[in-house]
Write an enzyme that holds these catalytic residues in place. Structure first.
Site, PDB file in Angstrom:
ATOM      1  N   GLN A  46       0.843  -1.187   0.000  1.00  0.00           N
ATOM      2  CA  GLN A  46       0.000   0.000   0.000  1.00  0.00           C
ATOM      3  C   GLN A  46       0.881   1.241   0.000  1.00  0.00           C
ATOM      4  O   GLN A  46       1.882   1.290   0.701  1.00  0.00           O
ATOM      5  CB  GLN A  46      -0.886  -0.005   1.251  1.00  0.00           C
ATOM      6  CG  GLN A  46      -1.797   1.189   1.389  1.00  0.00           C
ATOM      7  CD  GLN A  46      -2.702   1.065   2.610  1.00  0.00           C
ATOM      8  OE1 GLN A  46      -3.315   0.037   2.829  1.00  0.00           O
ATOM      9  NE2 GLN A  46      -2.772   2.117   3.402  1.00  0.00           N
ATOM     10  N   HIS A  61       1.537   7.253  15.587  1.00  0.00           N
ATOM     11  CA  HIS A  61       0.579   6.229  15.186  1.00  0.00           C
ATOM     12  C   HIS A  61       1.244   4.868  14.984  1.00  0.00           C
ATOM     13  O   HIS A  61       2.412   4.791  14.613  1.00  0.00           O
ATOM     14  CB  HIS A  61      -0.093   6.616  13.864  1.00  0.00           C
ATOM     15  CG  HIS A  61      -0.771   7.942  13.905  1.00  0.00           C
ATOM     16  ND1 HIS A  61      -0.778   8.784  12.829  1.00  0.00           N
ATOM     17  CD2 HIS A  61      -1.453   8.582  14.888  1.00  0.00           C
ATOM     18  CE1 HIS A  61      -1.453   9.882  13.134  1.00  0.00           C
ATOM     19  NE2 HIS A  61      -1.869   9.784  14.381  1.00  0.00           N
ATOM     20  N   LYS A  71       7.062   0.840   7.364  1.00  0.00           N
ATOM     21  CA  LYS A  71       6.851   1.991   6.481  1.00  0.00           C
ATOM     22  C   LYS A  71       8.177   2.412   5.860  1.00  0.00           C
ATOM     23  O   LYS A  71       9.214   2.377   6.525  1.00  0.00           O
ATOM     24  CB  LYS A  71       6.261   3.171   7.255  1.00  0.00           C
ATOM     25  CG  LYS A  71       4.874   2.899   7.811  1.00  0.00           C
ATOM     26  CD  LYS A  71       4.357   4.059   8.639  1.00  0.00           C
ATOM     27  CE  LYS A  71       2.970   3.742   9.180  1.00  0.00           C
ATOM     28  NZ  LYS A  71       2.471   4.808  10.053  1.00  0.00           N
ATOM     29  N   TYR A 131       4.561   7.347   1.648  1.00  0.00           N
ATOM     30  CA  TYR A 131       5.122   6.195   2.346  1.00  0.00           C
ATOM     31  C   TYR A 131       4.442   4.911   1.908  1.00  0.00           C
ATOM     32  O   TYR A 131       3.255   4.854   1.628  1.00  0.00           O
ATOM     33  CB  TYR A 131       5.102   6.361   3.864  1.00  0.00           C
ATOM     34  CG  TYR A 131       3.774   6.657   4.501  1.00  0.00           C
ATOM     35  CD1 TYR A 131       3.030   5.652   5.103  1.00  0.00           C
ATOM     36  CD2 TYR A 131       3.285   7.957   4.548  1.00  0.00           C
ATOM     37  CE1 TYR A 131       1.822   5.930   5.718  1.00  0.00           C
ATOM     38  CE2 TYR A 131       2.081   8.240   5.165  1.00  0.00           C
ATOM     39  CZ  TYR A 131       1.359   7.224   5.749  1.00  0.00           C
ATOM     40  OH  TYR A 131       0.152   7.501   6.344  1.00  0.00           O
ATOM     41  N   ASP A 169      -5.594  13.032  17.407  1.00  0.00           N
ATOM     42  CA  ASP A 169      -4.249  12.930  17.980  1.00  0.00           C
ATOM     43  C   ASP A 169      -4.139  13.644  19.328  1.00  0.00           C
ATOM     44  O   ASP A 169      -3.287  13.296  20.144  1.00  0.00           O
ATOM     45  CB  ASP A 169      -3.210  13.496  17.020  1.00  0.00           C
ATOM     46  CG  ASP A 169      -2.931  12.570  15.839  1.00  0.00           C
ATOM     47  OD1 ASP A 169      -3.474  11.441  15.817  1.00  0.00           O
ATOM     48  OD2 ASP A 169      -2.187  12.981  14.934  1.00  0.00           O
TER      49      ASP A 169
END
Length: 186
Positions: A46, A61, A71, A131, A169
């Site tokens: 992805q 996260h 990532k 990313y 957040d």
């Protein structure tokens, strides 16, 4: 491509070869073969793109295992401070963080394996961050840690009065209260 190991095991900075001439530049942003040869065995499935303005802080996260994500982060416009926090139990660097500036000028990439919380702050007028992830987003497994956790002592390089934080957040738990289920292995 140059591989630069950080002081935190498995966190890697990648410096791609950049070919510049009067027309501009060219770089290979990803080659599965070359990354595997360098020891990066994540199978990316992805790609994500994020655009943010100065002062935005996103994070910290992560997703719980088995939905955790590695990532490969880079910036195609602007400058960010990219941060990874080691959440792997038994890791010699558990609870420590590493921060690096990524920009369209330095063209560095940051590989963050599974078992880390990730976040970034935007240091330029705006930034476009791309990313790759090796697992799909799972809302049920999504977790986070407060960006301003007193124990982590992360300097986001943004004055507090200029920080832009999402409502989601702004209510994340502290490092000590956050749920995580990662285990360090050599």
């Amino acid at each position: 491509m140059e591989i630069i190991n950080t002081e935190i095991p498995n966190l890697i900075i990648i410096k791609p070869e950049v070919y510049s001439d009067p027309r501009g530049y060219f770089l290979e942003s990803f080659s599965e073969k070359r990354y595997k040869e360098a020891g990066i065995n994540a199978q990316f499935i992805q790609d994500n793109i994020s655009k943010s303005s100065y002062g935005v802080i996103r994070g910290l996260h992560y997703q719980l295992a088995p939905y955790s994500q590695s990532k490969l982060v880079s910036v195609i416009e602007g400058t960010i401070l990219d941060v990874a926090v080691d959440l792997r139990k038994n890791s010699p660097t558990f609870g420590q963080h590493f921060a690096i500036e990524l920009s369209d000028e330095n063209k560095l990439q940051f590989f963050i394996p599974q078992g880390f919380a990730h976040g970034f702050s935007v240091l330029s007028e705006s930034a476009v961050v791309v990313y790759k992830c090796d697992n799909y987003f799972s809302q049920e497994a999504e977790r986070g840690i407060a960006y301003n956790d007193a124990n982590l002592k992360i300097d986001w390089k943004i004055p507090a009065e200029k920080a832009i934080i999402s409502s989601k957040d702004s209510i994340l738990p502290s490092f000590k209260e956050a749920e995580h289920n990662f285990v360090y292995s050599i």
